[in-house]
Design a protein around this motif. Structure first.
Motif, short mmCIF file in Angstrom:
data_model
loop_
_atom_site.label_atom_id
_atom_site.label_comp_id
_atom_site.label_asym_id
_atom_site.label_seq_id
_atom_site.Cartn_x
_atom_site.Cartn_y
_atom_site.Cartn_z
N CYS A 21 0.84 -1.12 -0.02
CA CYS A 21 -0.02 0.02 0.14
C CYS A 21 0.86 1.12 -0.05
CB CYS A 21 -1.03 -0.01 1.24
SG CYS A 21 -2.11 1.15 1.11
N GLY A 22 0.34 2.30 -0.77
CA GLY A 22 1.21 3.43 -0.64
C GLY A 22 1.03 4.20 0.32
N ALA A 23 0.28 3.82 1.45
CA ALA A 23 0.28 4.83 2.55
C ALA A 23 -0.10 3.84 3.78
CB ALA A 23 -0.87 5.95 2.52
N SER A 24 0.21 4.25 5.10
CA SER A 24 0.02 3.47 6.13
C SER A 24 -1.32 3.61 6.84
CB SER A 24 1.02 3.54 7.10
OG SER A 24 1.27 4.94 7.79
N CYS A 25 -1.92 4.87 6.30
CA CYS A 25 -3.31 5.29 7.00
C CYS A 25 -3.86 6.37 6.19
CB CYS A 25 -3.21 5.70 8.30
SG CYS A 25 -2.04 7.45 8.68
N GLY A 26 -4.98 6.57 6.35
CA GLY A 26 -5.73 7.70 5.55
C GLY A 26 -6.18 7.26 3.97
N GLY A 27 -5.71 6.09 3.70
CA GLY A 27 -6.32 5.58 2.56
C GLY A 27 -5.12 5.82 1.36
N GLY A 28 -4.46 4.75 0.75
CA GLY A 28 -3.52 4.68 -0.20
C GLY A 28 -4.06 3.75 -1.20
N LYS A 29 -3.28 3.36 -2.23
CA LYS A 29 -3.44 2.78 -3.34
C LYS A 29 -2.53 1.71 -3.62
CE LYS A 29 -5.51 6.16 -6.35
NZ LYS A 29 -5.58 6.93 -7.53
N SER A 30 -2.94 0.38 -3.74
CA SER A 30 -2.22 -0.99 -4.32
C SER A 30 -2.63 -1.24 -5.48
CB SER A 30 -2.59 -1.94 -3.18
OG SER A 30 -1.74 -3.08 -3.40
N THR A 31 -1.57 -1.57 -6.45
CA THR A 31 -1.53 -2.02 -7.71
C THR A 31 -1.39 -3.40 -7.87
OG1 THR A 31 0.23 -1.12 -8.56
CG2 THR A 31 -1.42 0.28 -8.43
N ARG A 32 -1.78 -4.10 -9.04
CA ARG A 32 -1.16 -5.34 -9.57
C ARG A 32 -1.34 -5.28 -11.14
NH1 ARG A 32 -6.18 -9.70 -8.32
NH2 ARG A 32 -7.97 -8.51 -9.56
N ASN A 380 5.33 1.42 14.50
CA ASN A 380 5.22 1.70 13.01
C ASN A 380 4.03 2.47 12.76
OD1 ASN A 380 3.49 -0.11 13.51
ND2 ASN A 380 3.70 -1.48 11.90
N SER A 381 3.55 3.25 13.70
CA SER A 381 2.23 4.05 13.55
C SER A 381 1.09 3.29 13.00
CB SER A 381 2.68 5.18 12.68
OG SER A 381 3.83 6.12 13.17
N ILE A 382 1.13 2.19 12.95
CA ILE A 382 -0.15 1.32 12.70
C ILE A 382 -0.66 0.37 13.81
CG2 ILE A 382 -1.08 -0.56 10.91
CD1 ILE A 382 1.22 0.43 9.16
N CYS A 383 -1.76 0.69 14.17
CA CYS A 383 -2.22 -0.24 15.19
C CYS A 383 -2.69 -1.56 14.78
CB CYS A 383 -3.64 0.42 15.75
SG CYS A 383 -4.07 -0.46 17.17
N GLU A 384 -1.98 -2.66 15.13
CA GLU A 384 -1.89 -3.92 14.80
C GLU A 384 -2.37 -5.02 15.96
OE1 GLU A 384 1.48 -3.58 11.53
OE2 GLU A 384 2.03 -3.77 13.52
N VAL A 385 -2.56 -6.40 15.58
CA VAL A 385 -3.05 -7.22 16.19
C VAL A 385 -2.25 -7.30 17.56
CG1 VAL A 385 -1.82 -8.78 14.99
CG2 VAL A 385 -3.89 -9.70 16.35
N GLY A 386 -3.00 -7.37 18.72
CA GLY A 386 -2.28 -7.45 19.88
C GLY A 386 -1.64 -6.34 20.45
N GLU A 387 -1.76 -5.15 19.98
CA GLU A 387 -1.17 -4.03 20.33
C GLU A 387 -2.18 -2.81 20.96
OE1 GLU A 387 2.55 -2.70 17.45
OE2 GLU A 387 0.72 -2.12 16.51
N ARG A 388 -3.34 -3.16 21.07
CA ARG A 388 -4.27 -2.19 21.54
C ARG A 388 -4.53 -2.56 23.20
NH1 ARG A 388 -10.73 -1.42 20.57
NH2 ARG A 388 -10.96 0.61 21.48
#
Length: 585
Positions: A21-32, A380-388
């Protein structure tokens, strides 16, 4: 019967892997990539493929900054009974990477409605049975109506013909259900069993009934940290994920590449590995990380050795004994890296097991992969599994910098049948209840003025009453915060005593009181006959306070008449309070 008789397509899309993904939050784009191929595997013009290929998608749509409601404690109630008011301060807070700040309230209003900053409190009647007629079909006793003549209801207003159902407060007609809306009207027979947040009936034709936010047919199943009502699911940070696509890392619309994979494998190796300062351990760490990095096609730095221990069972295979090696459990972490193939936990476990036969260094031999599961990477500024964090932040068990929102834990009323936070009669916001119409209290377990508990929620009682009758003999509403016994002696003169059942000791008090009154009147008559001029106690004081015994009646104007009759059935004697005004109702 035959089906799908049409010719199979001669061409189809062959897709590459999604990019990070082009961004870790706020909405990014992924391509294939997408390549139109024929059955022979050769590329052909895109026009030969039937459908347009999707080569781009939104990802990591969770907001970088979230907004939540924050509350101060409720103020003291303005009244001890008969209904008072309490207030609290409500502010909007922004939260991002453990940075919180008070912001304009409009930021919060974009995702949810403003919670109440004021509420009624201590709605219990000071003198519960005062003015209560029980609809002339019962008597008021023990803080409730005891119905007669087969009448039922909180105020004995439902005749036998209503089959224990309430009556419409506007028409007096029997209700088909036990529910009455905010206007006092009966809910139709084809209604759900709960009123909505505005105390309105919810038709059975509405799918799902009343949701978690009190909306009829709303479909919400959870309230997120911003107070928004969510129908699908929330991400690890507690924010609504409207697409319902939460990856294994806990990110909304994520691709599973942001977090690490924790792997546990069983190997044969030297028991000297249990000593992390040994030369064997250092050599093993280098061989082990290089082995798995090569297998996965990632940098050696992306494989981190976490733990080496003996199996929990303590068993050692015969083969390992013969070779002088022990069965060891090794835990390691696979960190994300650029341009790596993103595996799900199941896919990674399958790959590691299928390639475990690859020749390993002489320092160990892999037996099997025990488990693979995702884990968050703190920082890494991303709330992930087990961190909350839970309701209380613990730096050793969670990651506040990535997950700034604590988990909400709202109170459940003791009398709640549903067992839901706020009793299902309020919305849980940042561990505080925002009560629906007719309900009040920190857990929404009490009723406001002129509303009464019907077993599951509060309903209008009688629009003609001036005090609340919040009770149900089977499931009572909690009493006021302070009873008479809790009030200071200096306050008792202004605090109305509720009538209590005349049982046990009260009967004895009545008996003694009647005897004392009779004796006093007898001596008064003797004194008048003897024309005694000098008394130890002045007559005025003697008349006002004969023996510190007070006689209470339902009607103060009847006190003189009762005093003259000395009828014990008309008297209710209580413990004496010299500073109580006898003329007070």
């Amino acid at each position: 019967q035959e089906c799908n008789t049409g010719a199979c397509p001669m061409s189809y899309w062959v897709f590459g892997s999604w990019s990070q993904c082009g961004a870790s939050c706020g909405g990014g784009k992924s391509t294939r990539t997408a390549n139109c191929s024929n059955q022979a595997g050769d590329s052909v013009p895109e026009e030969q493929c039937l459908k347009e290929a999707a080569t781009e998608k939104a990802c990591n749509t969770a907001p970088c900054v979230s907004y939540t409601w924050s509350f101060s404690a409720w103020s003291d109630c303005s009244a001890k009974c008969n209904g008072g008011n309490t207030t609290r301060q409500v502010v909007c807070m922004s939260k991002s990477s453990n940075v919180s700040a008070s912001v304009d309230i409009n930021n919060c209003l974009t995702v949810s409605t403003e919670p109440a900053s004021g509420a009624q409190c201590n709605a219990e009647a000071c003198d519960f049975c005062a003015g209560e007629t029980c609809s002339n079909h019962g008597t008021c006793s023990n803080r409730g109506c005891v119905c007669a003549d087969e009448y039922t209801g909180l105020q004995c207003a439902s005749p036998p013909s209503c089959n224990s159902m309430p009556v419409d407060l506007n028409t007096g007609a029997c209700c088909p259900t036990a529910l009455i809306d905010s206007s006092g009207s009966c809910c139709p027979a084809d209604s759900h069993t709960r009123l909505d947040k505005d105390a309105q009936c919810c038709p059975l034709s509405t799918t799902g009934g009343v949701d978690v936010c009190g909306v009829c047919g709303g479909g919400a199943v959870v309230v997120d940290v911003q107070g928004e009502c969510c129908s699908p699911i929330t991400d690890e940070n507690g924010v609504c994920c409207h697409s319902g696509m939460v990856d294994e890392c806990g990110s909304c619309d994520g691709d599973g590449s942001s977090c690490a994979s924790n792997v546990e494998v069983l190997v044969f190796a030297s028991s000297e590995l249990l000593n992390q300062t040994s030369a064997e351990y250092t050599a093993f760490e280098s061989d082990f990380t290089t082995y798995y990095a090569s297998m996965l096609g990632i940098p050696v730095s992306s494989v981190q050795l976490l733990l080496i221990k003996a199996p929990a069972s303590g068993l050692v295979l015969r083969r390992s004994l013969l070779q002088g090696d022990s069965e060891m459990v090794v835990k390691f972490e696979v960190l994300p890296s650029e341009d790596q193939v993103v595996y799900s936990s199941k896919e990674l476990e399958t790959k590691l097991n299928s390639e475990s036969d690859t020749e390993a260094p002489a320092s160990f031999q892999v037996q099997k992969v025990n488990s693979v599961q995702k884990s968050g990477i703190c920082g890494n500024s991303i709330c992930e599994v087990g961190e909350r964090c839970g309701s209380i932040a613990n730096a050793t068990e969670c990651c506040v910098s990535d997950c700034p929102h604590l988990q909400s834990v709202c109170p459940i009323p003791e009398e709640s049948v549903s067992g839901l936070p706020c009793g299902g009669n309020g919305k849980c916001l940042s561990s505080e209840c925002d009560c629906y119409m007719g309900h009040t209290g920190s857990d929404c377990g009490a009723c406001i003025l002129n509303w009464a508990w019907d077993g599951t929620q509060c309903s209008p009682l009688d629009f003609n009453t001036t005090i609340t009758k919040s009770r149900d003999l089977a499931i009572p509403i909690p009493p006021p915060e302070k009873s008479v016994d809790d009030v200071d002696e200096s306050d008792k003169s202004s605090y109305r005593l509720p009538l209590i059942p005349i049982i046990g000791g009260a009967i004895g008090v009545v008996f003694v009181g009647v005897i004392v009154v009779v004796v006093v009147h007898y001596y008064q008559r003797q004194i008048e006959k003897l024309d005694v001029q000098k008394l130890d106690v002045e007559t005025s004081d003697f008349e006002e306070r004969p023996t510190e015994v007070h006689v209470f009646t339902a009607d103060p104007s009847m006190s003189n008449a009762i005093s003259d009759t000395h009828d014990p059935h008309q008297l209710m004697a209580f413990e004496s309070f010299p500073d109580v005004n006898m003329n007070q109702p």
